[in-house]
Design a protein around this motif. Structure first.
Motif, short mmCIF file in Angstrom:
data_model
loop_
_atom_site.label_atom_id
_atom_site.label_comp_id
_atom_site.label_asym_id
_atom_site.label_seq_id
_atom_site.Cartn_x
_atom_site.Cartn_y
_atom_site.Cartn_z
N TYR A 1 8.35 -2.92 -3.86
CA TYR A 1 8.74 -1.67 -3.22
C TYR A 1 8.09 -0.52 -3.99
O TYR A 1 8.35 -0.32 -5.17
CB TYR A 1 10.25 -1.49 -3.23
N VAL A 2 7.22 0.21 -3.31
CA VAL A 2 6.48 1.31 -3.93
C VAL A 2 6.83 2.60 -3.21
O VAL A 2 6.65 2.71 -2.00
CB VAL A 2 4.96 1.06 -3.88
N PHE B 1 7.54 5.08 -8.14
CA PHE B 1 8.67 4.21 -8.43
C PHE B 1 8.29 2.84 -7.87
O PHE B 1 8.08 2.69 -6.66
CB PHE B 1 9.93 4.75 -7.75
N ILE B 2 8.16 1.85 -8.75
CA ILE B 2 7.73 0.52 -8.33
C ILE B 2 8.82 -0.48 -8.72
O ILE B 2 9.18 -0.59 -9.90
CB ILE B 2 6.39 0.12 -8.95
N SER C 1 14.19 -1.66 1.02
CA SER C 1 14.31 -0.43 0.23
C SER C 1 13.82 0.78 1.02
O SER C 1 12.93 0.64 1.88
CB SER C 1 13.50 -0.55 -1.07
N ALA C 2 14.40 1.93 0.72
CA ALA C 2 13.96 3.19 1.32
C ALA C 2 14.19 4.32 0.33
O ALA C 2 15.11 4.25 -0.50
CB ALA C 2 14.71 3.48 2.62
N MET C 3 13.36 5.34 0.41
CA MET C 3 13.59 6.58 -0.32
C MET C 3 14.26 7.55 0.64
O MET C 3 13.77 7.77 1.75
CB MET C 3 12.28 7.16 -0.85
N ASN D 1 0.83 -1.20 0.00
CA ASN D 1 0.00 0.00 0.00
C ASN D 1 0.87 1.25 0.00
O ASN D 1 1.94 1.27 0.61
CB ASN D 1 -0.91 0.04 1.23
N GLN D 2 0.37 2.30 -0.67
CA GLN D 2 1.06 3.59 -0.67
C GLN D 2 0.02 4.70 -0.73
O GLN D 2 -0.81 4.72 -1.64
CB GLN D 2 2.02 3.71 -1.86
N ILE D 3 0.07 5.63 0.23
CA ILE D 3 -0.83 6.77 0.19
C ILE D 3 -0.42 7.70 -0.95
O ILE D 3 0.77 7.89 -1.24
CB ILE D 3 -0.85 7.50 1.55
N LEU D 4 -1.42 8.29 -1.61
CA LEU D 4 -1.21 9.13 -2.80
C LEU D 4 -1.42 10.61 -2.45
O LEU D 4 -1.90 10.94 -1.36
CB LEU D 4 -2.17 8.69 -3.90
N PRO D 5 -1.09 11.51 -3.36
CA PRO D 5 -1.18 12.95 -3.05
C PRO D 5 -2.56 13.43 -2.64
O PRO D 5 -2.67 14.42 -1.90
CB PRO D 5 -0.74 13.61 -4.37
#
Length: 537
Positions: free
Chosen positions: A215-216, A225-226, A262-264, A167-171
């Protein structure tokens, strides 16, 4: 005589190495502490709430845990192979102030599920296995003495079953749910019109999978970035289009079950640049062969995802590592912790615990970025987690390398919860640690506001104000993890012994999606205790 001499030399060598090892350990940065001896469950999924509590979550079909539900509260499931009437907790909440545990009721199987905090601070939890495959759940956190609990949504479910999704929250505050076992699609919460095919995940799938828990990362340009297996794409989720294929990452597959992380890195400056790091993983074939002793590799790839022609920059960690967790610290450094040095992800498929945390210092040149830290004593293997806490420590929980709870084994099911304190919390830096005396509770995008801080020693240089998200940590990846360094002005004394730091909030939801963030003041590399700040449109 030669034999005696040989034995004597071996004895001296062993003692020397032991003393040297102990001396070296004493000099390594960071400290460990035990917070909870028995959490009742081994946490497979962990998240920190804005009420300074921590939600811990395991499977529901694990059999008896070591924490009972309140009297009269039981789960009934005629399909459960172990307990049809289950009166044991499989989720708990930890009060960070008292280290007390309260049981929570979860109804359907959350094995290898996914999650993300929504803009209102509630935790969205999606998917799982068996009866949980399409379920959507929410946990609306409350004060530690409250009675909030899991709620399973009755009027909505996932379009596709999601086991090992991300899951990834979006803008805009909605959440994209990516992939899952045999599920090469994406979908959204709140629901949109069905699921959308995402062929990239099928293209990178192999006979040991390696496309699970992709990784999202949400980039500051709004695209995703996926990364899955050893490849990555730039994805425009609004038009369902892949805009770019990144070069493959050398070193083999990195996703489940090959178990990298992974990390940003921290977003800062004008927020136009995003750098992604992917580290560690199992050797290809270790999962297929069920090999527990195949050495993990320690290679890391780093790529500027927003560059016109990005390439991977390679470097090596001091240790090979699988199942490590990468935690963004308030300073912008990354803690790499947990995992093993051999084998692969999966039940009883790893060996040689990696007890040494590493500090990744992104501003250093290649070859100088990794610092080895004080080792722990508790192996944290399959199904362990690590989360940043508001006081700057890192909470470490879980580890269950077995299908069921098993306490008599080389690596037993782990119910202890620990905290690791990075070097910035050492006693010799206490005089540098700032205290946030005043900060708005809610800030709008682009808003200019002030943060009031105090500190024992006079401030020298710039005081940073950095926003850290509260991610959903599971299976060596923290879903939604993010650190944003605000644009700040020099700290100005206000005449009362405090300083005022002028800050500008992130410009939009692409840089920082609407949510509650831990706001840290950072003075000369030492962070304050965070105050929770809600970022809104």
């Amino acid at each position: 005589m030669d034999s005696l001499l040989s034995h004597w030399l071996l004895f001296v060598f062993t003692i020397t190495i032991t003393i040297a090892t102990k001396f070296t350990h004493a000099q390594l940065p960071g400290t460990w502490e035990l917070l909870v001896e028995n959490a009742g469950i081994a946490s497979m999924h962990t998240a920190v709430t804005r009420f300074n509590t921590v939600v811990l979550l395991d499977r529901t079909n694990i059999g008896p845990s070591r924490k009972m539900l309140p009297r009269g509260h039981c789960r009934f499931d005629r399909f459960d192979a172990i307990l049809k009437r289950d009166c044991y907790a499989h989720s708990v909440v930890l009060d960070l102030k008292t280290n007390q545990i309260r049981p929570l009721m979860i109804l359907t199987d959350t094995w290898c599920s996914s999650g993300q905090f929504l803009p209102d601070g509630s935790l969205l939890q999606t998917g799982g296995d068996l009866d949980g495959l399409k379920k959507i759940r929410k946990f609306e956190p409350c004060e530690a003495n409250g009675f909030c609990d899991w709620v399973e949504l009755k009027d909505v479910e996932l379009v596709n079953g999601r086991w090992y999704g991300t899951n990834q929250i979006l803008p805009d505050g909605s959440v994209i749910i990516v992939g899952g076992r045999a599920t090469n699609t994406v979908e959204y919460y709140p629901p949109r019109k069905g699921a959308v095919m995402f062929p990239f995940l099928a293209d990178v799938e192999d006979n040991q999978m390696d496309n699970l828990y992709p990784y999202v990362h949400l980039l500051p340009n709004g695209h995703l970035f996926i990364f899955a297996n050893n490849k990555a794409v730039l994805y425009d989720h609004e038009i369902n289009k892949i805009l770019k294929d990144y070069p493959p990452l050398d070193g083999g597959p990195r996703n489940y079950p090959s178990a990298g992380s992974s990390a940003m890195l921290a977003l800062q400056g004008d927020y136009s640049t995003a750098v992604i790091v992917v580290c560690g993983g199992a050797q290809y074939g270790a999962f297929i062969e069920r090999s527990t002793d195949t050495p993990a590799h320690g290679s890391c790839g780093r790529i500027e995802a927003t560059a016109p022609n990005p390439v991977w920059e390679m470097e090596d960690m001091p240790f090979g590592r699988i199942m490590g967790d990468m935690v963004m610290l308030p300073t912008g450094e990354v803690l790499i912790i947990n995992g093993a040095q051999a084998g692969t992800q999966g039940f009883e498929l790893a060996s040689n615990p990696c007890l040494y945390p590493l500090l990744y210092r992104p501003d250093q040149p290649v070859g100088l970025r990794f610092m080895t830290l004080t080792p722990g004593t508790v192996p944290r293997m399959y199904h362990s987690t690590a989360n940043l806490l508001p006081d700057g420590r890192v909470l470490v929980a879980g580890s269950n390398p077995h299908y069921l709870y098993k306490f008599k084994a080389e690596y037993p099911t782990e119910l202890r919860i620990e905290a690791f304190s990075p070097e910035y919390l050492s006693a010799d830096r206490a005089n540098l640690r700032p205290v946030i005396e005043g900060i708005p509770e809610t800030v709008r995008y682009g808003e200019v506001f002030e943060v009031s801080v105090s500190v024992t020693l006079p401030i020298v240089g710039v005081v940073e104000v950095n926003l850290g998200s509260a991610p959903f940590a599971t299976h060596s990846f923290s879903q939604g993890q993010r650190l944003v360094k605000l644009v700040v002005k020099d700290a100005v004394p206000d005449g009362t012994g405090r300083y005022k730091v002028g800050c500008t909030a992130p410009p939009n939801g692409m840089v920082a999606p609407p949510a509650y963030y831990m706001a840290f003041a950072v003075n000369q590399g030492v962070p304050s205790v965070a105050r929770w700040l809600q970022l809104v449109a």
